[in-house]
Write a protein that holds these residues in place. Structure first.
Motif: not given
Length: 624
Positions: A418-421, A435, A439, A444-445, A464
């Motif tokens: 998954e990807h995040g900002d 983090n 979160v 989203k990290t 995660t």
């Protein structure tokens, strides 16, 4: 008197020259002391017959060391580590005794001799191992903690060993000793409270002595130290500390027990005392000097005639001893699930015999359990194994540890699902807090770290994270760097952090980079590499602690808050000036005289502003 001064000078001069050289070569201070003793003893012959006498005095360093070890252990901590203490330590001692005894029986030795040798060889060197752990920064590793549990059990096991050994006396040696005593009946005998008693009375005296140390240490030492501390005379507190340790050692000797055990018990009792840290600071210098002297006397006392005449025998015994103990410990690492480089650290660090081996060997000779010639041979094997221990640590540092580090580095990166900002590089104590904050607020990290153990730890807390080296371009692409809004650099390696910031700003200039700095110079380097915002990891926590310090010194809450904000404002105004000065300096001397002069000038201005800030409500200006 002159002779004592000369001997003291010889020992101190040898230590002053040899130990720093040994440390620079990575050999450790213990090996330096041993080498110094060999040089001034068997090699040059500057010291001789007085070595044995000095060694008895220097053994008090071991007593002091165990007192300090006890101070570090609260009874609750001992209870918490009971499984590893009794399980790992108990099995190591038991299996080593059994293995050594089996080999000795196979060689045709009597079972009593075989058991005695097993007892001597089952112990490792608390002094060498703990000191080397501290010097090499290994004390916090899993292997070192396991080794400490084993050493602690060994130190406690010395007591039943001392009680058992007299029961193994050989009748022929006892008869020879009795004849010798009759021939020299005028010789001085050591004081003892248990010389002429046995059985239940002897056990009762021992119980009373140990109980006295525990109860007296708990109830009597505190009023005594409070009384002494009230005098505010440092040297009297030092004298009281030494009196306590020496007195306990004397009591233990009078009842035929190990002085080290008594000191250890007293240390455990005082572990919760308010005087604990002052006791540590007072005893530590004496402990270090006496331990160094002890190791020098071990080296100086080596009989090269026996060593040369029985070289093959002594080497065989030493290597067999280290191989057996190392193998036993490796087997135990499988049972107790100690993995990676830690299992090798445990096995290699405890493969030698220890300083208590000399104590037990002397005790066996005095109690007619071992012949003198055999005890001398075994003593040389104990000393040789201690000599080889620093080499085992060097082998661990240069061969074992790099292989496990290479395996970690060679492990394939995780597939990022998954990807995040925001991408967070580094999930240590700093990265975790950042983090968690993101979160918790719905951001989203994607978390990256190249430490497998750290990844497994944070995953156990449902955080995660992915294994991988964030400085690798391919991993950054997989993590979605092209579409990220923010990149947070919180990795531990300063140079890699700077390189990572530079790479991201060159190839993904649209991504804002926030970076953690270790110190002022690192912060400048990160800023120069292109970081959009740099935060020192200690700056804000130090400000908070400083503010609390002011309130504890009598400032009210508003004053402390005002001073903190003023300090931050001044730092903000001076930051750019200092950075430009640093930037204009040469690469070889970023913090040159010009920078230091400017820094000191700013500090003077800071002090002036703090002094006069209540006299003026004008906005702060900072002109340089």
């Amino acid at each position: 008197m002159t002779g004592y001064f000369i001997q003291a000078f010889i020992y101190l001069f040898a230590a002053v020259i040899t130990v720093p050289i040994a440390k620079r070569l990575g050999l450790g201070s213990v090996l330096g002391y041993l080498i110094a003793g060999v040089i001034i003893g068997p090699v040059i012959g500057l010291v001789g017959s007085e070595t044995a006498t000095i060694q008895h005095f220097a053994e008090f360093g071991v007593v002091m060391m165990l007192f300090l070890v006890g101070l570090e252990l609260e009874p609750r901590m001992l209870w918490d580590m009971r499984h590893r203490l009794i399980g790992l330590g108990g099995l190591q001692v038991s299996l080593t005794i059994a293995a050594v005894m089996g080999i000795a029986l196979a060689l045709g030795l009597d079972w009593g001799l075989a058991l005695t040798i097993g007892l001597v060889f089952s112990l490792s060197s608390t002094a060498i191992v703990l000191q080397t752990f501290n010097e090499k920064g290994l004390s916090k590793t899993e292997g070192a903690r396991s080794a400490f549990s084993v050493l602690l059990f060994q130190d406690i096991a010395v007591i039943p060993m001392l009680a058992l050994i007299p029961l193994l006396a050989i009748p022929e040696l006892v008869e020879q000793a009795q004849n010798a005593v009759q021939a020299a009946s005028a010789q001085h005998e050591e004081l003892s409270l248990v010389a002429n008693i046995s059985g239940i009375y002897y056990a009762l005296v021992i119980v009373v002595a140990i109980t006295g140390v525990i109860v007296g240490g708990h109830y009597l030492s505190r009023p005594l130290f409070k009384f002494v501390a009230s005098s505010k005379v440092n040297e009297i507190f030092t004298a009281t500390s030494l009196m306590l340790v020496i007195g306990i050692a004397a009591i233990m000797n009078l009842v035929g027990l190990s002085p080290a055990l008594g000191a250890f018990l007293a240390g455990v009792v005082l572990a919760t005392s308010e005087f604990r840290h002052q006791l540590e600071a007072t005893i530590e210098p004496f402990k270090g000097l006496l331990l160094g002297l002890f190791f020098m006397t071990v080296g100086a006392g080596i009989d090269f005639n026996i060593l040369f005449n029985e070289t093959a025998t002594i080497l065989s015994i030493t290597l067999a001893l280290m191989l057996v103990k190392g193998s036993v410990l490796l087997i135990l690492t499988l049972i107790f699930k100690i993995k990676g480089s830690d299992r090798w650290l445990l096995a290699l660090s405890l493969a030698q015999a220890g300083e208590f081996g000399f104590v037990l060997l002397g005790f066996t000779v005095n109690n007619h359990v071992l012949p003198v010639d055999l005890a001398q041979t075994l003593s040389l094997s104990v000393a040789l194994s201690m000599f080889l221990t620093p080499a085992l640590f060097i082998f661990y540092d240069r061969v074992i540890l790099p292989r496990y580090m290479d395996k970690t580095n060679q492990q394939e990166s995780d597939d990022i699902e998954e990807h995040g900002d925001v991408i967070v590089a580094g999930i240590g104590r700093f990265g975790q807090i950042v983090n968690r904050l993101l979160v918790a607020n719905g951001v989203k990290t994607v978390v990256l770290d190249h430490d497998v153990n750290m990844i497994e730890r944070v995953r156990s807390f449902k955080m995660t994270s992915y294994f991988g080296d964030a400085t690798q371009p391919s991993l950054l692409e997989t993590a979605g760097i092209a579409n990220a809004s923010l990149f947070i650099v919180a990795i531990d390696d300063k140079a890699r952090a700077v390189d990572l910031v530079r790479y991201i700003k060159q190839h993904y200039p649209q991504v804002k980079v926030l970076a953690r700095a270790y110190d002022r110079g690192h912060g400048y380097s990160l800023r120069h590499a292109g970081a959009d915002h740099v935060v020192s990891e200690t700056y804000h926590s130090a400000l908070i602690l400083g503010s609390h310090a002011l309130t504890n010194l009598g400032f009210n809450e508003e004053q402390a808050k005002d001073v903190k904000l003023t300090f931050k404002d001044i730092e903000k105004h001076s930051k750019e000036t200092l950075y430009q000065t640093w930037l204009n300096n040469s690469e070889d001397d970023k913090f040159n005289t010009a920078y230091r002069d400017l820094y000191l000038q700013l500090e003077d201005s800071l002090a002036e502003v703090m002094k006069n800030k209540d006299k003026s409500k004008k906005p702060i200006t900072f002109d340089i």
